[in-house]
Design a protein around this motif. Structure first.
Motif, PDB file in Angstrom:
ATOM      1  N   MET A 120       0.850  -1.207   0.000  1.00 17.40           N
ATOM      2  CA  MET A 120       0.000   0.000   0.000  1.00 17.40           C
ATOM      3  C   MET A 120       0.879   1.249   0.000  1.00 17.40           C
ATOM      4  O   MET A 120       1.857   1.323   0.720  1.00 17.40           O
ATOM      5  CB  MET A 120      -0.915   0.007   1.223  1.00 17.40           C
ATOM      6  N   MET A 121       0.506   2.190  -0.820  1.00 16.95           N
ATOM      7  CA  MET A 121       1.306   3.403  -0.935  1.00 16.95           C
ATOM      8  C   MET A 121       1.080   4.339   0.262  1.00 16.95           C
ATOM      9  O   MET A 121       0.055   4.285   0.923  1.00 16.95           O
ATOM     10  CB  MET A 121       0.992   4.101  -2.254  1.00 16.95           C
ATOM     11  N   ASP A 122       2.046   5.184   0.481  1.00 17.89           N
ATOM     12  CA  ASP A 122       2.070   6.043   1.663  1.00 17.89           C
ATOM     13  C   ASP A 122       1.518   7.437   1.324  1.00 17.89           C
ATOM     14  O   ASP A 122       2.214   8.278   0.773  1.00 17.89           O
ATOM     15  CB  ASP A 122       3.514   6.147   2.163  1.00 17.89           C
ATOM     16  N   ASN A 123       0.255   7.670   1.690  1.00 15.21           N
ATOM     17  CA  ASN A 123      -0.376   8.964   1.418  1.00 15.21           C
ATOM     18  C   ASN A 123       0.327  10.103   2.142  1.00 15.21           C
ATOM     19  O   ASN A 123       0.475  11.202   1.601  1.00 15.21           O
ATOM     20  CB  ASN A 123      -1.846   8.942   1.839  1.00 15.21           C
ATOM     21  N   LYS A 124       0.759   9.818   3.379  1.00 14.27           N
ATOM     22  CA  LYS A 124       1.393  10.868   4.175  1.00 14.27           C
ATOM     23  C   LYS A 124       2.710  11.307   3.558  1.00 14.27           C
ATOM     24  O   LYS A 124       3.019  12.507   3.503  1.00 14.27           O
ATOM     25  CB  LYS A 124       1.607  10.386   5.615  1.00 14.27           C
ATOM     26  N   ALA A 125       3.482  10.345   3.061  1.00 14.52           N
ATOM     27  CA  ALA A 125       4.756  10.680   2.418  1.00 14.52           C
ATOM     28  C   ALA A 125       4.512  11.447   1.118  1.00 14.52           C
ATOM     29  O   ALA A 125       5.247  12.390   0.794  1.00 14.52           O
ATOM     30  CB  ALA A 125       5.557   9.408   2.140  1.00 14.52           C
ATOM     31  N   SER A 176       2.564  -4.035 -11.089  1.00  9.86           N
ATOM     32  CA  SER A 176       2.619  -5.449 -10.735  1.00  9.86           C
ATOM     33  C   SER A 176       1.872  -5.757  -9.440  1.00  9.86           C
ATOM     34  O   SER A 176       1.970  -6.858  -8.908  1.00  9.86           O
ATOM     35  CB  SER A 176       4.086  -5.896 -10.590  1.00  9.86           C
ATOM     36  N   GLN A 177       1.110  -4.802  -8.943  1.00  8.62           N
ATOM     37  CA  GLN A 177       0.418  -4.974  -7.678  1.00  8.62           C
ATOM     38  C   GLN A 177      -1.088  -4.850  -7.846  1.00  8.62           C
ATOM     39  O   GLN A 177      -1.581  -4.341  -8.862  1.00  8.62           O
ATOM     40  CB  GLN A 177       0.916  -3.936  -6.659  1.00  8.62           C
ATOM     41  N   GLU A 178      -1.814  -5.298  -6.844  1.00  5.04           N
ATOM     42  CA  GLU A 178      -3.267  -5.154  -6.828  1.00  5.04           C
ATOM     43  C   GLU A 178      -3.629  -3.670  -6.757  1.00  5.04           C
ATOM     44  O   GLU A 178      -2.888  -2.869  -6.185  1.00  5.04           O
ATOM     45  CB  GLU A 178      -3.816  -5.890  -5.602  1.00  5.04           C
TER      46      GLU A 178
END
Length: 218
Positions: free
Chosen positions: A1-6, A54-56
């Motif tokens: 999961m990507m980091d929204n805060k970053a 390559s990810q969901e």
């Protein structure tokens, strides 16, 4: 999961406060802005999305971006969806419908129409959804339905295009009449005879704005 805060922190670092007021004014003061230009947003997003193909599909990331008060985060979500376009399926349509109907304005709907259109091109069962949208009380769902075939050229489904536009003739809504004109203008580059015939058949029901846009290249 990507980091929204970053991602938000990176956008804040790139923000130019002097751009904030003009950007808000351009969007009719509907949204808050950090002051980051779209090309710079794309540059910031790129490393975050590097492994996304390559990810969901990370719908929690998209939803968090959409909840954020700053419009740049919605642009990040759209950049992400374009990056994973090939992975999207009809099962993602309900998520996209929610995006179309929340924080709605032309700047997001005019990206979402291509994203939805890409799914519909690969999965014909989505056409039934788009026909339903073309009769919706929500003007942004109707606008996406009208313009989802932009840039398809020879792959345009003219029967579907005609049905969707006819469901929206006789409207006073600027964004709908403009969308009709754009859809016809775009297809006129591929099949001007079809567009001329369409205008001839329906001229009495078409808004002047739609006709003007549609005839631009005829």
């Amino acid at each position: 999961m990507m980091d929204n805060k970053a991602l938000l922190a990176a956008l804040r670092d790139a923000a130019d406060p002097e751009r904030t007021a003009p950007m808000k004014a351009y969007m009719k003061n509907r949204f808050e802005f950090l002051g980051v230009a779209k090309p710079r947003i794309g540059q910031i997003c790129k490393p975050f999305f590097k492994q996304s193909a390559s990810q969901e599909i990370d719908w929690p990331f998209v939803r968090e971006c959409w909840k954020n008060p700053y419009r740049e985060l919605q642009y990040c979500a759209l950049n992400y969806l374009k990056a994973v376009q090939k992975q999207l399926t009809p099962q993602d349509i309900p998520h996209l419908e929610k995006l179309i109907t929340e924080k709605s304005w032309w700047d997001t709907s005019d990206v979402l129409d291509r994203i939805v259109g890409g799914i519909a091109l690969n999965y014909s069962e989505v056409n039934a959804v788009l026909l339903n949208w073309s009769c919706s009380d929500n003007i942004w769902l109707r606008r996406v339905a009208i313009d989802h075939q932009l840039l398809r050229k020879e792959k345009t489904d003219t029967e579907l295009l005609e049905q969707i536009i006819c469901n929206n003739l006789g409207q006073k809504e600027f964004f709908i009449n403009k969308a009709i004109g754009w859809a016809l203008r775009d297809y006129s580059k591929t099949n001007p005879a079809w567009v001329r015939a369409f205008i001839t058949r329906y001229r009495s029901r078409m808004a002047a704005l739609s006709i003007r846009e549609a005839e631009k290249y005829l």
